[in-house]
Design an enzyme around this catalytic site. Structure first.
Site, PDB file in Angstrom:
ATOM      1  N   GLY A  19       4.151   7.581   8.483  1.00 15.38           N
ATOM      2  CA  GLY A  19       4.782   7.391   7.869  1.00 15.38           C
ATOM      3  C   GLY A  19       4.800   7.710   6.454  1.00 15.38           C
ATOM      4  O   GLY A  19       4.696   7.402   5.101  1.00 15.38           O
ATOM      5  N   GLY A  23       8.078   6.945   0.401  1.00 14.83           N
ATOM      6  CA  GLY A  23       7.970   5.307   0.192  1.00 14.83           C
ATOM      7  C   GLY A  23       6.757   4.900   0.524  1.00 14.83           C
ATOM      8  O   GLY A  23       5.956   5.552  -0.186  1.00 14.83           O
ATOM      9  N   LYS A  48       8.094  17.763   3.834  1.00 12.29           N
ATOM     10  CA  LYS A  48       7.845  16.450   3.544  1.00 12.29           C
ATOM     11  C   LYS A  48       6.811  15.929   2.813  1.00 12.29           C
ATOM     12  O   LYS A  48       6.054  15.804   1.591  1.00 12.29           O
ATOM     13  CB  LYS A  48       8.848  15.709   3.540  1.00 12.29           C
ATOM     14  CG  LYS A  48      10.137  15.318   3.630  1.00 12.29           C
ATOM     15  CD  LYS A  48      11.122  14.315   4.113  1.00 12.29           C
ATOM     16  CE  LYS A  48      12.124  13.845   4.104  1.00 12.29           C
ATOM     17  NZ  LYS A  48      13.037  12.819   4.099  1.00 12.29           N
ATOM     18  N   SER A 159       4.819  -5.098   9.602  1.00 14.47           N
ATOM     19  CA  SER A 159       6.287  -5.492  10.419  1.00 14.47           C
ATOM     20  C   SER A 159       7.154  -5.559   8.938  1.00 14.47           C
ATOM     21  O   SER A 159       7.684  -4.866   7.919  1.00 14.47           O
ATOM     22  CB  SER A 159       5.686  -7.407  10.420  1.00 14.47           C
ATOM     23  OG  SER A 159       6.890  -7.599  11.372  1.00 14.47           O
ATOM     24  N   TYR A 173      16.914  -3.888  12.586  1.00 15.15           N
ATOM     25  CA  TYR A 173      15.648  -3.886  12.233  1.00 15.15           C
ATOM     26  C   TYR A 173      15.089  -4.338  12.997  1.00 15.15           C
ATOM     27  O   TYR A 173      13.742  -4.970  12.997  1.00 15.15           O
ATOM     28  CB  TYR A 173      16.242  -3.491  11.053  1.00 15.15           C
ATOM     29  CG  TYR A 173      15.221  -4.123   9.871  1.00 15.15           C
ATOM     30  CD1 TYR A 173      14.245  -2.103   9.980  1.00 15.15           C
ATOM     31  CD2 TYR A 173      14.078  -4.313   9.193  1.00 15.15           C
ATOM     32  CE1 TYR A 173      12.853  -2.070   9.390  1.00 15.15           C
ATOM     33  CE2 TYR A 173      13.306  -4.225   8.076  1.00 15.15           C
ATOM     34  CZ  TYR A 173      12.402  -3.431   7.948  1.00 15.15           C
ATOM     35  OH  TYR A 173      11.258  -3.449   8.001  1.00 15.15           O
ATOM     36  N   LYS A 177      10.548  -5.135  14.458  1.00 10.06           N
ATOM     37  CA  LYS A 177       9.591  -5.925  12.985  1.00 10.06           C
ATOM     38  C   LYS A 177       8.535  -7.178  13.362  1.00 10.06           C
ATOM     39  O   LYS A 177       7.515  -7.467  13.142  1.00 10.06           O
ATOM     40  CB  LYS A 177       9.927  -6.330  12.267  1.00 10.06           C
ATOM     41  CG  LYS A 177      10.625  -4.938  11.510  1.00 10.06           C
ATOM     42  CD  LYS A 177       9.290  -3.620  11.361  1.00 10.06           C
ATOM     43  CE  LYS A 177       9.459  -2.808  10.839  1.00 10.06           C
ATOM     44  NZ  LYS A 177       8.280  -1.569  10.310  1.00 10.06           N
ATOM     45  N   SER A 208      12.210   2.491  -2.525  1.00  9.59           N
ATOM     46  CA  SER A 208      12.127   3.763  -2.025  1.00  9.59           C
ATOM     47  C   SER A 208      13.487   4.606  -2.034  1.00  9.59           C
ATOM     48  O   SER A 208      14.338   4.395  -1.678  1.00  9.59           O
ATOM     49  CB  SER A 208      11.156   3.316  -0.887  1.00  9.59           C
ATOM     50  OG  SER A 208      11.789   2.730  -0.034  1.00  9.59           O
TER      51      SER A 208
END
Length: 322
Positions: A19, A23, A48, A159, A173, A177, A208
């Site tokens: 990732g 962010g 990216k 998380s 979501y 998490k 972000s």
């Protein structure tokens, strides 16, 4: 362990940052590189990743890199695909000849909506991006290195605060998490035998690209429950996480509200200011029913007003047609 910062020393080490194209993941990689740690960025989009790697190399302040010459590279991979993740690790271990000291699983994506408004694709995306992206990386990495010489490795899973106290709007979501939190406990038990340290971060809101997208679909009731607390800058969140890891904490909360909510769901997670957590947990457990009462009241009010607005709109449309 606030008096010591000797528990996280990235200088001269190698970090895999999943990732890492934007962010918090990009900021983690940026700071590690500044500290003399070589980084390998992983995400799905090559363009990216390339842009972020260039940004890190060009703009990182290496005045505190201990005279080392860290590297910054990237590999494009959809780590929600298990076979692709296994191939990623083969490339890292065999082709690049490295065995990461740190594994940061930062990938995450939220689509805040009412549960009834979510699509099946969005539900699946939540599992793929938030859970599979982490469990695949850790599982494939462990299998790829299990027969190698035992060494100290550090896994950092991300998380969320809503794993401790989930509420309306985060049906896509929060459960994923919470699964990450549960996974961290299991890994901490099992992988200690192999020399791993396992940390779990429970960040609150931070600014972000992803946060901006979330605000576009977030229901009004969700915003009301969250309150008006502003999202902290992503780099500030990153710095706090690294500071807490250096102090030896393995359950990391990035704001006071997150810490309080963590007290409500202590489970067997490592403690952070444990004496105070136990006291706060006692009082919060007593007041939790009252908290639920107010939130449930607000939710009922939200749906009542929404249904009334729909009814007025329908009647207005009917009158217009007449």
């Amino acid at each position: 362990m606030w008096w010591s910062k000797s528990h996280f020393k990235p200088a001269g080490k190698f970090a895999l940052v999943v990732g890492g194209s934007q962010g918090i993941g990009a900021d983690i990689a940026f700071r590690l590189y500044e500290k003399g740690c070589s980084v390998l960025l992983v995400a799905r989009t090559k363009a990216k990743l390339e842009k972020q790697a260039e940004n890190i190399i060009k703009n990182a302040d290496k005045s505190s890199d201990h005279g080392l010459k860290p590297t910054c590279n990237y590999l494009a991979c959809d780590v929600s695909d298990y076979e692709a993740t296994a191939e990623l690790w083969r490339t890292i271990i065999e082709d690049k000849g490295v065995d990461p000291d740190f594994i940061f699983c930062c990938a995450g994506s939220s689509v805040p909506k009412l549960f009834s408004e979510l699509s099946g694709q969005e539900l699946a995306q939540g599992m793929k991006v938030n859970y599979y992206s982490a469990v695949n990386v850790v599982h494939c990495g462990h299998k790829a290195t299990i027969n190698k010489e035992k060494k100290h490795r550090h896994i950092v899973l991300f998380s969320s605060t809503v794993a401790s106290y989930p509420f309306i709007g985060y049906g896509q979501y929060a459960p994923t998490k919470a699964a990450i939190s549960s996974l961290s406990i299991i890994l901490r038990q099992e992988l200690a035998h192999y020399g791993y340290r396992v940390s779990c971060v429970f960040p609150g809101s931070f600014a972000s690209e992803g946060y901006e997208e979330e605000e576009k679909t977030k229901p009004k009731i969700t915003k009301e429950i969250e309150g008006a607390s502003p999202a902290i800058p992503s780099i500030e969140c990153c710095d706090y996480v690294l500071d807490q890891l250096a102090k030896g904490y393995d359950a990391v909360y990035t704001d006071f509200i997150g810490w309080l909510l963590g007290c409500m769901a202590l489970s067997v997670q490592p403690r952070t200011w444990s004496f105070f957590q136990v006291i706060v947990a006692f009082f919060l457990s007593a007041f939790a029913p009252l908290l639920n009462f107010f939130i449930n009241r607000d939710v009922k009010k939200f749906f009542k007003e929404r249904d009334a607005n729909k009814q007025r709109t329908t009647e207005s449309d009917q009158q217009s047609n007449e």
